[in-house]
Design a protein around this motif. Sequence first.
Motif, PDB file in Angstrom:
ATOM      1  N   THR A  88       1.197  -1.050   0.013  1.00 33.71           N
ATOM      2  CA  THR A  88      -0.197  -0.180  -0.028  1.00 33.71           C
ATOM      3  C   THR A  88       1.083   0.974   0.023  1.00 33.71           C
ATOM      4  OG1 THR A  88      -1.749  -1.481   1.105  1.00 33.71           O
ATOM      5  CG2 THR A  88      -1.651   1.162   0.984  1.00 33.71           C
ATOM      6  N   LEU A  89       1.507   1.057   1.199  1.00 32.69           N
ATOM      7  CA  LEU A  89       3.014   2.090   0.901  1.00 32.69           C
ATOM      8  C   LEU A  89       3.299   2.888  -0.668  1.00 32.69           C
ATOM      9  CD1 LEU A  89       4.445   4.166   2.642  1.00 32.69           C
ATOM     10  CD2 LEU A  89       6.053   2.991   3.022  1.00 32.69           C
ATOM     11  N   ILE A  90       3.771   1.417  -1.524  1.00 34.03           N
ATOM     12  CA  ILE A  90       4.296   1.360  -2.406  1.00 34.03           C
ATOM     13  C   ILE A  90       3.800   1.641  -3.114  1.00 34.03           C
ATOM     14  CG2 ILE A  90       5.140   0.159  -4.167  1.00 34.03           C
ATOM     15  CD1 ILE A  90       6.295  -0.735  -2.355  1.00 34.03           C
ATOM     16  N   GLY A  91       2.275   1.687  -3.376  1.00 32.99           N
ATOM     17  CA  GLY A  91       1.223   2.120  -3.972  1.00 32.99           C
ATOM     18  C   GLY A  91       1.175   3.302  -4.059  1.00 32.99           C
ATOM     19  N   ARG A  92       1.151   4.026  -2.744  1.00 31.00           N
ATOM     20  CA  ARG A  92       0.715   5.732  -2.514  1.00 31.00           C
ATOM     21  C   ARG A  92       2.022   6.442  -2.978  1.00 31.00           C
ATOM     22  NH1 ARG A  92      -2.973   8.476  -1.891  1.00 31.00           N
ATOM     23  NH2 ARG A  92      -4.224   7.698  -1.149  1.00 31.00           N
ATOM     24  N   LEU A  93       3.289   5.415  -2.419  1.00 31.98           N
ATOM     25  CA  LEU A  93       4.458   6.219  -3.419  1.00 31.98           C
ATOM     26  C   LEU A  93       4.322   7.046  -4.584  1.00 31.98           C
ATOM     27  CD1 LEU A  93       7.378   5.407  -2.341  1.00 31.98           C
ATOM     28  CD2 LEU A  93       6.938   7.496  -2.056  1.00 31.98           C
ATOM     29  N   ILE A 115       7.982  10.985   3.257  1.00 30.94           N
ATOM     30  CA  ILE A 115       9.077  10.111   2.787  1.00 30.94           C
ATOM     31  C   ILE A 115      10.134  10.594   1.177  1.00 30.94           C
ATOM     32  CG2 ILE A 115       8.971   7.323   2.021  1.00 30.94           C
ATOM     33  CD1 ILE A 115       6.980   6.754   4.317  1.00 30.94           C
ATOM     34  N   LEU A 116       9.246  10.694   0.964  1.00 39.55           N
ATOM     35  CA  LEU A 116       9.576  11.368  -0.555  1.00 39.55           C
ATOM     36  C   LEU A 116      10.945  11.548  -0.647  1.00 39.55           C
ATOM     37  CD1 LEU A 116       9.013  10.163  -3.602  1.00 39.55           C
ATOM     38  CD2 LEU A 116       8.086  12.444  -3.732  1.00 39.55           C
ATOM     39  N   GLU A 117      10.276  13.162   0.653  1.00 39.43           N
ATOM     40  CA  GLU A 117      11.118  13.978   0.679  1.00 39.43           C
ATOM     41  C   GLU A 117      12.406  13.572   1.330  1.00 39.43           C
ATOM     42  OE1 GLU A 117       8.012  17.939   2.283  1.00 39.43           O
ATOM     43  OE2 GLU A 117       9.250  17.128   3.473  1.00 39.43           O
ATOM     44  N   LYS A 118      12.256  13.196   2.302  1.00 41.66           N
ATOM     45  CA  LYS A 118      14.141  11.813   2.700  1.00 41.66           C
ATOM     46  C   LYS A 118      14.798  11.459   1.800  1.00 41.66           C
ATOM     47  CE  LYS A 118      16.780  10.663   5.594  1.00 41.66           C
ATOM     48  NZ  LYS A 118      17.248  11.428   6.053  1.00 41.66           N
ATOM     49  N   LEU A 119      13.620  10.472   0.540  1.00 40.81           N
ATOM     50  CA  LEU A 119      14.430  10.461  -0.327  1.00 40.81           C
ATOM     51  C   LEU A 119      15.231  11.329  -1.468  1.00 40.81           C
ATOM     52  CD1 LEU A 119      11.797   7.432  -1.402  1.00 40.81           C
ATOM     53  CD2 LEU A 119      14.008   7.046  -0.073  1.00 40.81           C
ATOM     54  N   GLU A 120      14.488  11.679  -1.813  1.00 40.73           N
ATOM     55  CA  GLU A 120      14.641  12.896  -2.715  1.00 40.73           C
ATOM     56  C   GLU A 120      16.100  13.788  -2.210  1.00 40.73           C
ATOM     57  OE1 GLU A 120      13.372  13.171  -5.391  1.00 40.73           O
ATOM     58  OE2 GLU A 120      11.859  14.061  -5.725  1.00 40.73           O
ATOM     59  N   ASP A 139      -1.060  10.100   3.990  1.00 41.87           N
ATOM     60  CA  ASP A 139      -0.412  10.989   4.991  1.00 41.87           C
ATOM     61  C   ASP A 139       1.608  11.280   5.278  1.00 41.87           C
ATOM     62  OD1 ASP A 139      -2.997  12.800   6.145  1.00 41.87           O
ATOM     63  OD2 ASP A 139      -3.035  10.294   6.619  1.00 41.87           O
ATOM     64  N   ASN A 140       2.126  12.028   5.150  1.00 42.24           N
ATOM     65  CA  ASN A 140       3.249  12.198   5.247  1.00 42.24           C
ATOM     66  C   ASN A 140       4.216  11.307   3.806  1.00 42.24           C
ATOM     67  OD1 ASN A 140       2.993  14.474   6.967  1.00 42.24           O
ATOM     68  ND2 ASN A 140       3.341  12.813   8.935  1.00 42.24           N
ATOM     69  N   VAL A 141       3.137  10.202   3.139  1.00 40.50           N
ATOM     70  CA  VAL A 141       3.880   9.838   1.696  1.00 40.50           C
ATOM     71  C   VAL A 141       4.665  10.590   0.653  1.00 40.50           C
ATOM     72  CG1 VAL A 141       4.035   7.728   0.933  1.00 40.50           C
ATOM     73  CG2 VAL A 141       2.579   8.173   2.658  1.00 40.50           C
ATOM     74  N   VAL A 142       4.254  11.600   0.125  1.00 37.62           N
ATOM     75  CA  VAL A 142       4.559  12.202  -0.389  1.00 37.62           C
ATOM     76  C   VAL A 142       4.439  14.264  -0.200  1.00 37.62           C
ATOM     77  CG1 VAL A 142       4.226  13.350  -2.665  1.00 37.62           C
ATOM     78  CG2 VAL A 142       4.115  10.615  -2.578  1.00 37.62           C
ATOM     79  N   ASN A 143       3.098  13.993   0.242  1.00 38.84           N
ATOM     80  CA  ASN A 143       2.040  15.394   1.061  1.00 38.84           C
ATOM     81  C   ASN A 143       2.474  15.379   2.274  1.00 38.84           C
ATOM     82  OD1 ASN A 143       1.888  16.408  -1.807  1.00 38.84           O
ATOM     83  ND2 ASN A 143       0.034  14.443  -1.536  1.00 38.84           N
ATOM     84  N   ALA A 144       2.838  16.677   3.251  1.00 35.27           N
ATOM     85  CA  ALA A 144       2.596  16.285   4.349  1.00 35.27           C
ATOM     86  C   ALA A 144       0.965  16.575   4.775  1.00 35.27           C
ATOM     87  CB  ALA A 144       3.699  18.018   5.014  1.00 35.27           C
ATOM     88  N   SER A 145       1.721  15.690   6.178  1.00 35.44           N
ATOM     89  CA  SER A 145      -0.359  15.747   6.371  1.00 35.44           C
ATOM     90  C   SER A 145      -0.064  16.770   8.145  1.00 35.44           C
ATOM     91  CB  SER A 145      -0.540  14.320   7.288  1.00 35.44           C
ATOM     92  OG  SER A 145      -1.372  14.254   8.598  1.00 35.44           O
ATOM     93  N   SER A 146      -1.571  17.420   7.174  1.00 40.30           N
ATOM     94  CA  SER A 146      -1.998  18.019   8.206  1.00 40.30           C
ATOM     95  C   SER A 146      -2.055  17.955   9.767  1.00 40.30           C
ATOM     96  CB  SER A 146      -3.508  18.297   7.996  1.00 40.30           C
ATOM     97  OG  SER A 146      -4.473  17.768   7.863  1.00 40.30           O
ATOM     98  N   LYS A 147      -2.853  16.516   9.939  1.00 46.11           N
ATOM     99  CA  LYS A 147      -2.919  15.534  10.863  1.00 46.11           C
ATOM    100  C   LYS A 147      -2.110  15.366  11.973  1.00 46.11           C
ATOM    101  CE  LYS A 147      -6.698  13.381   8.500  1.00 46.11           C
ATOM    102  NZ  LYS A 147      -6.169  12.981   7.113  1.00 46.11           N
ATOM    103  N   THR A 148      -0.726  15.783  11.947  1.00 44.26           N
ATOM    104  CA  THR A 148       0.716  15.135  12.424  1.00 44.26           C
ATOM    105  C   THR A 148       0.999  16.751  12.627  1.00 44.26           C
ATOM    106  OG1 THR A 148       1.651  14.825  10.745  1.00 44.26           O
ATOM    107  CG2 THR A 148       0.877  13.143  12.579  1.00 44.26           C
ATOM    108  N   LYS A 185      15.386  12.702  -8.963  1.00 47.84           N
ATOM    109  CA  LYS A 185      15.713  11.270  -9.817  1.00 47.84           C
ATOM    110  C   LYS A 185      14.923  10.526  -9.729  1.00 47.84           C
ATOM    111  CE  LYS A 185      18.627  11.493  -4.736  1.00 47.84           C
ATOM    112  NZ  LYS A 185      17.331  12.210  -3.664  1.00 47.84           N
ATOM    113  N   SER A 186      15.491   9.002 -10.563  1.00 48.41           N
ATOM    114  CA  SER A 186      14.804   7.888 -10.912  1.00 48.41           C
ATOM    115  C   SER A 186      14.974   6.631  -9.127  1.00 48.41           C
ATOM    116  CB  SER A 186      15.113   7.080 -11.920  1.00 48.41           C
ATOM    117  OG  SER A 186      16.740   7.257 -12.239  1.00 48.41           O
ATOM    118  N   TYR A 187      14.092   5.862  -8.839  1.00 46.98           N
ATOM    119  CA  TYR A 187      14.284   5.372  -8.001  1.00 46.98           C
ATOM    120  C   TYR A 187      13.727   4.044  -8.556  1.00 46.98           C
ATOM    121  CZ  TYR A 187      13.684   9.574  -5.372  1.00 46.98           C
ATOM    122  OH  TYR A 187      13.901  10.377  -4.671  1.00 46.98           O
TER     123      TYR A 187
END
Lengths: 294, 417
Positions: free
Chosen positions: B18-23, B203-208, B186-195, B81-83
Motif C-alpha cells: 500500500t505504501l509503494i502504491g501510494r508513492l 518519505i519522498l522528501e527524505k528520499l529526494e 499522510d506524510n508519504v509524498v505530501n505533508a499531513s495536516s493531521k500530524t 531522481k529515479s528510484y
Amino acid sequence: MNHNLESEAIHIFREVVSQFNKPVLLFSGGKDSITLVRLAQKAFYPARIPFPLMHIDTGHNFPETIEFRDRLVKELGLKLIVKNVQDSIDEGKVKEENGKYSSRNSLQTTTLLDAIEEFKFDACIGGARRDEEKARAKERIFSVRDDFGQWDEKNQRPELFDMLNGKIDLGQNVRIFPISNWTELDVWSYIEKEGIEIPSIYFAHQREIFIRDGLIWSHSPFVYKEDNEKVEIKTVRFRTVGDMTCTAAVASHAKTIAEVVQEIQQSSISERGARIDDKRSEAAMEKRKQVGYF
Amino acid sequence: MNALKIATAGSVDDGKSTLIGRLLYDTQSLTDDKLEAIKKSSEQRGYDYLDFSFATDGLVAEREQGITIDVAHIYFSTQEKSYIIADTPGHVEYTRNMVTGASTSQVSIILIDARKGVIEQTYRHFFINNLLRVEHVIVAINKMDLVDFSQTTFDQIKNDFQELTAKSDYSPQQISYIPVSALNGDNVVNASSKTPWYKGETILEKLENIDTTSIKEEAQVRFPVQTVIRPKSNDFHDFRGYAGKVYGNSLKVNDEITVLPSFQQSTIKRIHFFEDELEEASAGSSVVITLNDEVNISRGDMLVKSTEVPQIEKELNATICWMDNKNLTEGTKYILQHNNNTVQSKITSIDYLIPTDFGAHKETENAGALKLNEIGQVKLRLNKAIYFDAYKKNRANGAFILIDTQTNTTAGVGFLN
C-alpha cells in the motif's frame, strides 16, 4: 540516462560469455533488442560480438522491421539465425488461431523452444524489462528454465550483489535479461544519447488503420478485420513493436527521437497499454512465461 | 543521474505494498491503464477502495492470496531522481528475500504498524539492514490513522526502536522516523495536516534529499577480471585487454598493480570504454584494461593496487545467511562464488547461531546445522585461496554465495569477517 545501468548491462553480457557455452541474443528488431546489440558491442569491443542473433519470425512482422534487421546484421558483420513460426505450423506442431483476435504471438514459444534444442543454446539473451509488465517485475537477471522451457516463478534463485549464478544441468537453459532494471524512458534516452538507429515505424507516419476496443490496429492481410470495422488513414507511430497482430499504434506526430522522448515523458498510458497480447487476461504474461515465452 | 535503490521491509499486513502504491500514485507514476487495471482488480474482488498492492503483486498466486511471494522491482522517477524499489515479502522467507533486496540497496524502509509497535520481526528487519550495512534506514510508522495520529504512540515506538539502534556497531548508518498513513497518503509524498507535531520530512522528501553522489565507496579498489578480450583482428592484432567492473574506488592509467593470485606486477597502460580511452575508471564502471607487461591473466583473477593487497586465505570465517530448504551442515561441500571467482568449499564448523534481535548468541545450540532463514557464524575451508576484504571494510569484495552442487541453486550468502 543512468550511467550505472549501462555498466550493469555490460557486466551481465560478460558474465554470459564466461559462464555459458552457447549463448544467443534473441532479436526482434524492436528498440530493446537493438539496444542490447549496442551494449553487446560495448561489452566486447574491440572484439566482435561473440554470439549470434536469432529472430523468431511470426511471418506477420512489419516489413520495415525486417529490412532494418537485415541491414544491421550486415553492417555489424553479425551472424543471424531466423526461425519461422510458419515452419512450426506446417510441421503440425502448433495450430494457427482464427478469427477476430487471432495472433501468432504465443505460437512463437514452440518455435523458440525447438530452436534452443536444435542449436543447443544454453543461454538466451532477451530485452525484457521489469518495468514493462507485472509478471516481468518478478523476473531474475539469470532466469533458469527447465528442459520444457518452463519458468518456475515461485522457486527462483536469489540474486545477491553482482554475483550471477549460471550453473545449470544438461538440457536446462537460462534466459538472460541485461536491461532488467531499465525503464522505457531509460531505453529511449540511451538511444538518443548514443545516436542509435531504429526502424522507421517508431516515428510518426501515415498508415491505414482501424479502431477496435479503443486501440489503433494496422490494416494488413495478416490482421483479421470485421466488415464493419472502417479503415482510415491516420498519422501514427509504434511505441512497442511485436508483430502486426499483437501491436497497436498510437496517434502521434513525433518525428525525431527527442520528440519521442518528450511524448513518453508526458504520456498517461504505459508502453504495454498498446500490447494486444497482454490484454487477453490479467495474467496473460505470467501464463505465457510459464510455458517458455521470454 | 543515478538511480537510488530502495528495499522495503515489514511484516504481513503492515501495508508495504500500500505504501509503494501510494508513492507511485502521489507521484503520478501510475499510468491510466495501470490505474484502470488496479481499479478492475479491486472491483472484481468486491473492494470499495483501490488496493494498490495490485500494482506490485504481479503473480496470480499473490493476487489470489493477497500476499507478496517474491521480490518485485518497481520503478518510478521524479524531477530529482529515479528510484528502484525492491518490494520484499514480509512472511516466511523474509530473511532470504530481505537479504537479497538489501544487497543492492542504499536505502531501506522498515514499516511498523503503529497499533502493534516494535515487534520481534522489526528486530530482524533492522538486524539485516545492519548486517548488510545499508546506509540509510527510514522507519515508517504506519497506520497512524488507526491511533488517532497520536504523538505519544509515535514517540513510544521511536524510543523502542532507538533501544535497538543503540546496540548497533555501525555508527554511520542514518536512521529517520516518519509517522505515516499509507492508505490515506499522510506524510508519504505530501505533508499531513493531521500530524502538526511532526516537523520532519515526508518519505519522498527524505528520499529526494539523499545525495546519491555522496553514497560512493571509499574503500580500496578491486578489479575482478571477468573475461579476456582478444580480437585477433588486423586492427587490433596484439590487443589483450582485461574486462571487468571496478569496485571500491577508482583506477588510473599508470597505476602500479598486482595480479592475484600470481603476484605478478605491472602498470596500467590504457583504460578502454568502447571506442573511448579514459584516464580514470570510477567505482561501478565496466571497462577494459590493458597492461604494460605481458602477464598471464584469466577469469577469476583480480587486479589490485600494489600497495593495497587484500587478505588471501584458504580458511575463512564468515557470517552466513542460509537460503535453502536443505540445511547447511558441517562437512558438506559447496561451490563458493566470490565476485566471479568460483572455488570448492567445505563447511568445517558451524560455531553458533546469531540471534537477529541483537541478543547474546547461542553457542552451538543447533548442533552443527543452519536452517532456512537462519544466520550463523561458520568456518569454511577452500581448495584454492580467495582474495577478499572484510565485508565491513569493503562491501563489494567481502561477500560470497554458496551454490549447491546437486541442485545448482544459490543456497546461501556469506559475509566475510
